[in-house]
Design an enzyme around this catalytic site. Structure first.
Site: not given
Length: 147
Positions: A22, A92
């Protein structure tokens, strides 16, 4: 997993791992894991050092995914929030889930919380910093990718 690591070893300029994390963790837990991996001799694709100013972030991530043998996903409370918002970390993760080259690293959260957000990622065997130190997690990952 080991067979996939060995098969991808012949790709030119390949990194050992792609670190998915993140944005909020880039200066904390993600940087810490990156540093421990590099100290263990693992080459890491890490957006904080591999995406140059002015470049297209998504295209650079795409190249990083192609040029990595294994994807590791640092699962933190921040990542769980980002996945629900369907941001870059979600993209991703989608790419990594499509290949059999993915290891989750659960940090400051639980597999139960992960499965509530991503049952597919939560079903993968991985490592947890609740059971081991970040240093030992990095050492185990280094053992996985060392040829």
């Amino acid at each position: 997993m080991r067979e996939n690591v060995e098969r991808r070893a012949s790709i030119p300029d390949i990194r050992d791992v792609f670190l998915c994390h993140a944005w909020d963790d880039r200066g904390g837990a993600a940087k810490e894991l990156h540093d421990f991996l590099e100290a263990a001799g693992v080459s890491v694709w890490f957006s904080e050092k591999d995406v140059l100013l002015g470049s297209n972030l998504l295209r650079e991530i795409d190249k990083g995914l192609v040029k990595s043998r294994v994807g590791i996903v640092l699962v933190t409370p921040a990542l769980l929030r980002r996945l629900q918002a369907e941001g870059i970390a979600d993209k991703e993760l989608s790419a990594l889930l499509a290949r059999d080259l993915l290891v989750p690293i659960v940090h400051e959260t639980t597999y139960e919380e992960l499965r509530e957000v991503s049952p597919l990622l939560g079903s993968r065997s991985g490592l947890s910093t609740a059971e081991d130190t970040m240093t030992n997690v990095a050492a185990k990952l280094a053992e996985l990718v060392t040829l």
